[in-house]
Motif scaffolding. Structure first.
Motif: not given
Length: 81
Positions: A4-23
């Motif tokens: 999840l991304y909030f405030a200016w982080v969301r603005e810079r990434i362009g998404l409020p939330k994403e589902r990812i697979e990570t190692q």
């Protein structure tokens, strides 16, 4: 896991939330992985001192484990007022 991304982080990434697979094992490793995706992530995570992170809704540090976590959230420091 959900990221999840909030405030200016969301603005810079362009998404409020994403589902990812990570190692990634830690928040810092996750950030490195995200930064390598695209320039917008590199910009959003360029100054980690300007960010806070929560793992499963618990405020933590960038060296915290994310093994088994369901959610990681990034946001700017909160201010009172």
């Amino acid at each position: 896991m959900d990221v999840l991304y909030f405030a200016w982080v969301r603005e810079r990434i362009g998404l409020p939330k994403e589902r990812i697979e990570t190692q990634a094992q830690t928040v810092a490793e996750l950030v490195s992985e995200l930064k390598s995706r695209e320039e917008r992530y590199e910009v959003a995570f360029s100054d980690l001192s300007a960010l806070r992170v929560a793992v499963d809704q618990d405020l933590t540090d960038f060296d915290a484990s994310i093994v088994g976590a369901r959610e990681v959230a990034f946001f700017p420091p909160m201010t009172g007022g």
